[in-house]
Design a protein around this motif. Structure first.
Motif, short mmCIF file in Angstrom:
data_model
loop_
_atom_site.label_atom_id
_atom_site.label_comp_id
_atom_site.label_asym_id
_atom_site.label_seq_id
_atom_site.Cartn_x
_atom_site.Cartn_y
_atom_site.Cartn_z
N TYR A 1 0.86 -1.31 0.05
CA TYR A 1 -0.01 -0.05 -0.10
C TYR A 1 0.84 1.24 0.07
N SER A 2 1.92 1.01 0.49
CA SER A 2 2.95 2.31 0.43
C SER A 2 3.56 2.74 -0.83
N PHE A 3 3.69 1.86 -1.72
CA PHE A 3 4.45 2.27 -3.07
C PHE A 3 3.44 3.23 -3.94
N GLU A 4 2.82 4.00 -3.38
CA GLU A 4 2.22 4.94 -4.14
C GLU A 4 3.25 6.03 -4.51
N THR A 5 3.80 6.48 -3.56
CA THR A 5 4.99 7.42 -3.99
C THR A 5 6.33 7.08 -3.12
N TYR A 6 7.36 7.65 -3.77
CA TYR A 6 8.63 7.36 -2.94
C TYR A 6 8.56 7.80 -1.62
N GLU A 7 7.90 8.84 -1.39
CA GLU A 7 7.93 9.32 0.15
C GLU A 7 7.29 8.43 1.08
N GLN A 8 6.13 7.99 0.68
CA GLN A 8 5.31 7.05 1.27
C GLN A 8 5.94 5.77 1.65
N ALA A 9 6.72 5.18 0.55
CA ALA A 9 7.20 3.84 0.67
C ALA A 9 8.40 4.09 1.61
N ASP A 10 9.23 5.10 1.64
CA ASP A 10 10.21 5.41 2.43
C ASP A 10 9.72 5.68 3.78
N MET A 11 8.87 6.24 4.26
CA MET A 11 8.27 6.61 5.51
C MET A 11 7.84 5.22 6.18
N MET A 12 7.11 4.20 5.36
CA MET A 12 6.75 3.03 6.04
C MET A 12 8.01 2.17 6.42
N LEU A 13 8.97 2.32 5.43
CA LEU A 13 10.27 1.41 5.66
C LEU A 13 10.94 2.27 7.02
N LYS A 14 10.78 3.35 6.96
CA LYS A 14 11.51 4.18 8.38
C LYS A 14 10.65 3.42 9.63
N ASN A 15 9.39 3.61 9.50
CA ASN A 15 8.51 3.12 10.61
C ASN A 15 9.09 1.49 10.82
N ALA A 16 9.34 0.95 9.77
CA ALA A 16 9.45 -0.57 10.09
C ALA A 16 10.89 -1.05 10.57
N CYS A 17 11.76 -0.12 10.27
CA CYS A 17 13.21 -0.55 10.38
C CYS A 17 13.99 0.38 11.45
N GLU A 18 13.46 1.75 11.62
CA GLU A 18 14.25 2.56 12.37
C GLU A 18 14.57 2.18 13.74
N GLN A 19 13.60 1.66 14.25
CA GLN A 19 13.59 1.26 15.79
C GLN A 19 13.76 -0.20 16.10
N LEU A 20 14.58 -0.95 15.05
CA LEU A 20 14.88 -2.46 15.31
C LEU A 20 16.08 -2.26 16.01
N CYS A 21 16.44 -3.04 16.90
CA CYS A 21 17.63 -3.67 17.47
C CYS A 21 18.58 -4.02 16.28
N PRO A 22 19.93 -3.80 16.54
CA PRO A 22 20.80 -4.45 15.58
C PRO A 22 20.58 -5.98 15.78
N GLY A 23 20.54 -6.65 14.53
CA GLY A 23 20.21 -8.11 14.56
C GLY A 23 18.60 -8.40 14.55
N GLY A 24 17.74 -7.28 14.34
CA GLY A 24 16.39 -7.33 14.60
C GLY A 24 15.95 -7.60 13.28
#
Ligand SMILES: C[S@@+](CC[C@H](N)C(=O)[O-])C[C@H]1O[C@@H](n2cnc3c(N)ncnc32)[C@H](O)[C@@H]1O
Length: 408
Positions: free
Chosen positions: A220-243
């Motif tokens: 659903y996020s791949f509508e624009t770069y900005e949206q895809a990037d934001m969802m990815l950021k939400n998914a990955c930024e707060q992951l622990c190393p090795g998460g």
């Protein structure tokens, strides 16, 4: 296979359309569920492309930057939220009457095994496991988190009503749980993950996750770069190393292959239909929209996820692809394990063929079980066995699985 054009579009030359499937899946006597035995235990809830040459990379990297040149798209997120909010909670009994009962169970089995695999990896190094369920819907995976004995779950979705149902399910689960059972703590956040930074909404802004699970959502996020990037950021930024960032999404190779093979702007069968909004041969990197219909379950705009681009974009958040597999590849790999095979039975992910005298098959069409008849006639297997009707298999084999790991 896929060429990135200067215009920022991708042109794919896919192999000839060939909706093949494994004999194991479409007809496997060893996984036949004994319905009587299984019914008591039913555990049933809700339901590629290689990166191109070095020569392509310069252009790809350019595309990965937020570009002002991306044409403004009409946002569809409100429509998605409204659609999922409208979907009613359906009881187990009604669900079992559905034409896609086994397909849903099969998808659920895939998620269970995937989630189990990554929980097991994390468990080897720590006991307190925090999970972000991104696009949790009505909480179809709550039981999986309970079974995985996690400590904390953050559930987030754009559809507020779905999220309320998820919370209700969680409360019921707690209420029905054993007295001594320690059920994980939760936070519920209604938000559009393609537009809002979730970390600002966590009770603890410094919250870290071991797993982000994103099941049937990321496209659903791949509508624009900005949206895809934001969802990815939400998914990955707060992951622990090795998460891990794990999920399921339609396989754009498969979609394009089927679309290119069709004589019209759509393809499908009586239970699913996909209608592309773009011309054949021209697939923009973002906003490549198709409408997806599945037996009255989903009928909202989705967007093609060009996987090599996702892999590149994920590097920005320190993520490395561990694997991507089609549902068929995943199934073939996991079914070798006895526990997974048992779970497939318990979840009634395959249909018993032929049906018992007191129950019918989900499809009246002979063609839907031709694959079984052919194998039987060739002496390759004995009946009864577990299978999926051809139409259901064609619908589920659109999807793929991905798993990324956060680098140290
Ligand atoms: C097919 S459902 C999957 C639900 C759940 N993950 C599951 O596997 O049962 C897709 C979910 O993604 C959610 N979703 C779609 N776009 C979203 C967005 N921009 N932000 C957050 N959630 C979104 C929908 O509301 C819906 O609940």
């Amino acid at each position: 296979m896929a060429e990135i054009l200067e215009s920022g579009k991708i042109k794919r030359k896919d192999e000839e359309a060939d909706i093949t499937t494994s004999e194991h899946l479409k007809a496997d006597s060893s996984v036949t569920g004994n319905d009587d035995k299984a019914s008591g235990k039913t555990y049933c809830d809700e339901g590629q492309m290689g990166v191109g040459t070095a020569h392509d990379n310069r252009r790809k990297r350019k595309i990965c930057e937020p570009e002002t040149g991306i044409p403004e798209k009409k946002m569809h997120t409100e429509a998605v939220a409204a659609h999922y909010n409208k979907l009613e909670e359906v009881g187990l009994k009604q669900r079992s009457l559905s034409r896609i009962f086994h397909l849903r169970n099969f998808n659920n089995w895939i998620k269970s095994v995937l989630i189990g695999e990554f929980l097991c990896k994390v468990r080897q190094r720590k006991q307190n496991i925090n999970v972000l369920d991104l696009g949790c819907g009505k909480g179809g995976d709550l039981l999986k988190w309970r079974k995985g004995r996690i400590s904390k779950l953050v559930c987030t979705d754009i559809a507020e009503i779905s999220l309320q149902q998820c919370e209700q399910r969680y409360q019921e689960m707690r209420y029905r749980g054993h007295q001594n059972e320690q059920i994980f703590g939760v936070e519920f956040i209604a938000a559009d993950s393609t537009k809002e930074l979730l970390s600002k909404r966590y009770k603890d802004e410094k919250m870290y996750f071991d797993i982000c699970s994103c099941q049937f959502v990321y496209h659903y996020s791949f509508e624009t770069y900005e949206q895809a990037d934001m969802m990815l950021k939400n998914a990955c930024e707060q992951l622990c190393p090795g998460g891990y960032f794990i999920g399921t999404t339609p396989d754009s190779y498969e979609l394009v292959k089927r679309f290119e093979a069709s004589d019209t702007d759509s393809f499908g069968n009586e239970i699913y239909k996909i209608k592309f909004q773009t011309k054949k041969g021209e697939y923009p990197l973002f906003g490549c929209q198709y409408d997806f219909y599945l037996d009255g379950v989903v009928n909202v705009p989705e967007f093609l996820v060009y996987f090599p681009l996702l892999v590149e974009m994920a590097k920005k958040y320190g993520m490395k692809l561990i694997y991507k597999k089609t549902f068929l590849e995943f199934y073939e790999d996991k079914i070798k394990n006895e526990e997974h095979k048992m779970l497939l039975q318990q979840m009634r992910a395959l249909e018993k063929y032929p049906a018992d005298s007191n129950s019918g098959l989900v499809s009246d069409k002979k063609e839907d079980y031709e694959h079984v008849e052919i194998l039987k006639n060739n002496g390759k297997l004995k009946l009864p066995l577990g299978t999926l009707s051809k139409s259901e298999w064609e619908a589920t084999s659109i999807y793929m699985i991905f798993a990324f790991e956060k680098q140290q």
